[in-house]
Design an enzyme around this catalytic site. Structure first.
Site, PDB file in Angstrom:
ATOM      1  CD  GLU A   1      -2.240   1.249   2.979  1.00  0.00           C
ATOM      2  OE1 GLU A   1      -1.549   0.791   3.924  1.00  0.00           O
ATOM      3  OE2 GLU A   1      -3.373   1.719   3.133  1.00  0.00           O
TER       4      GLU A   1
ATOM      5  CG  ASN B   1      -4.756   3.810   0.381  1.00  0.00           C
ATOM      6  OD1 ASN B   1      -4.056   3.206  -0.427  1.00  0.00           O
ATOM      7  ND2 ASN B   1      -4.518   3.816   1.677  1.00  0.00           N
TER       8      ASN B   1
ATOM      9  CE  LYS C   1      -7.158   1.287   3.887  1.00  0.00           C
ATOM     10  NZ  LYS C   1      -5.883   1.744   4.492  1.00  0.00           N
TER      11      LYS C   1
ATOM     12  CD  GLU D   1      -5.166   4.709   5.704  1.00  0.00           C
ATOM     13  OE1 GLU D   1      -5.589   4.451   4.568  1.00  0.00           O
ATOM     14  OE2 GLU D   1      -4.837   3.837   6.519  1.00  0.00           O
TER      15      GLU D   1
ATOM     16  CB  CYS E   1      -3.884  -1.473   4.715  1.00  0.00           C
ATOM     17  SG  CYS E   1      -3.089  -1.499   6.344  1.00  0.00           S
TER      18      CYS E   1
ATOM     19  CG  ASN F   1       2.030   1.580   4.758  1.00  0.00           C
ATOM     20  OD1 ASN F   1       3.159   2.031   4.875  1.00  0.00           O
ATOM     21  ND2 ASN F   1       1.468   1.371   3.573  1.00  0.00           N
TER      22      ASN F   1
HETATM   23  N1  CDT Z   1      -3.023   1.518   6.445  1.00  0.00           N
HETATM   24  C1  CDT Z   1      -3.919   0.941   7.274  1.00  0.00           C
HETATM   25  O1  CDT Z   1      -5.054   0.709   6.917  1.00  0.00           O
HETATM   26  N2  CDT Z   1      -3.484   0.682   8.535  1.00  0.00           N
HETATM   27  C2  CDT Z   1      -4.340   0.198   9.574  1.00  0.00           C
HETATM   28  C3  CDT Z   1      -3.800   0.670  10.870  1.00  0.00           C
HETATM   29  C4  CDT Z   1      -4.726   0.466  11.993  1.00  0.00           C
HETATM   30  S1  CDT Z   1      -5.881   1.706  12.244  1.00  0.00           S
HETATM   31  C5  CDT Z   1      -5.055   3.016  12.896  1.00  0.00           C
HETATM   32  C6  CDT Z   1      -4.483  -1.310   9.576  1.00  0.00           C
HETATM   33  O2  CDT Z   1      -5.605  -1.803   9.678  1.00  0.00           O
HETATM   34  O3  CDT Z   1      -3.470  -2.017   9.541  1.00  0.00           O
END
Ligand code: CDT
Length: 311
Positions: A50, A110, A127, A146, A172, A197
């Site tokens: 991502e 995204n 996304k 995000e 993600c 990420n």
């Molecule tokens: N990039 C992404 O979606 N990261 C989220 C982080 C947790 S929510 C702050 C994830 O689900 O991995």
């Protein structure tokens, strides 16, 4: 069941941190290096993470979001990513690449672009599940904005006939939701590509920090098994601008087993031969949806009763 295996050699191209000031051209060179490595292994499809072209910029608040415009792509391929597209076409390798998309209408998504081995663009996936917050929350050691910098896609989880099978994408946080896999499972998906990420520190409930690796594999392995599909999960890991993110990229079989896993937190290619016909072992037996899946038997009752209040 088919007797001629549809074998697809897949590479998960994990990335280590990308610094805030790392020029896009340097990042593209790292991607090209992983792609070249994939070429030497006979890989046919490379999955990148991502937001693979920049640092994870949603960790910083800006009052005016256009202050972050330089992190977005207004076209794909762009002048800077064109060398990656050229290499891939020359090597006959398809790829999935996550990036921040800014549309001509000013919408921000995204996005992951999927490119076939002949260089044609199969699809752009945007996304759906957008985590974090949209307001400034300086109490956090770092922010997860995000919801400020991207809108949720309402385009769902389509699948595509490509790479000799039926493939789909998710990004993600999408990987944590059963609906993601089920939507594609109901369309017969055989391989799902997921970039992520994931910071180790989860500010709203740090008790989850130690479970990040477990939860990452838990949801992808369950999604693979319950839908009889390959899942390729690819991280941008390591410590980026002071924030430690999960690595542990993995290629997961329709049995739910991990068949390849990254061992580092940096740039690393892992490879697996994915027999797309293995999916039928599950789709035609234990998880034969047409024969055994009975949503009408429970959805009707749930909708009649609504939410049951505790006594
Ligand atoms: N990039 C992404 O979606 N990261 C989220 C982080 C947790 S929510 C702050 C994830 O689900 O991995």
């Amino acid at each position: 069941m088919s007797t001629t295996p549809r074998m697809l050699r897949v590479g998960a191209a994990q990335l280590g941190p990308i610094a805030k000031d790392e020029p896009r051209a340097d990042v593209v060179e790292r991607l090209r290096s992983l792609l070249a490595q994939a070429g030497t292994h006979g890989v046919e499809l490379v999955v990148f993470p991502e937001l693979a072209l920049s640092t994870f910029f949603p960790r910083w608040y800006t009052e005016d979001i256009s202050g972050h415009d330089h992190y977005y792509e207004t076209e794909m391929p762009s002048a800077e990513t064109q060398p990656l597209f050229d290499d891939a076409k020359r090597l006959g390798i398809g790829f999935a690449l996550g990036y921040a998309e800014l549309t001509p209408e000013g919408e921000r998504f995204n996005t992951t672009v999927l490119v076939e081995r002949d260089g044609t663009i199969v699809a752009n996936f945007r996304k759906v599940h957008m985590p974090g917050h949209d307001d400034d929350q300086p109490w956090r050691p770092f922010q997860h904005l995000e919801r400020r910098y991207f809108q949720e896609s309402d385009e769902g989880f389509p699948v595509h006939r490509a790479f000799g099978g039926i493939v789909g994408m998710a990004t993600c946080n999408d990987r944590r939701w059963p609906e993601t896999y089920r939507e594609m499972g109901l369309q017969g998906v055989e391989l799902i590509m997921i970039g992520y990420n994931t910071p180790i520190h989860y500010a709203p409930d740090p008790g989850q920090n130690a479970l990040q690796g477990f939860h990452n594999h838990l949801c992808m392995q369950a999604g693979a098994y319950q839908n009889g599909t390959w899942v390729v999960g690819v991280a941008k890991g390591g410590t980026e601008e002071g924030v430690e993110s999960l690595a542990q990229s993995a290629i997961i079989a329709p049995s739910g087993q991990i068949v390849a896993q990254a061992v580092s937190t940096g740039d690393e290619l892992i490879v697996a031969d994915c027999d797309l016909d293995w999916c039928a072992n599950y789709k035609d037996t234990l998880f034969n949806f047409a024969t055994y899946r009975r949503p009408e038997l429970y959805q009707r009752i749930t909708s009649q009763k609504g939410v049951i209040e505790p006594d």
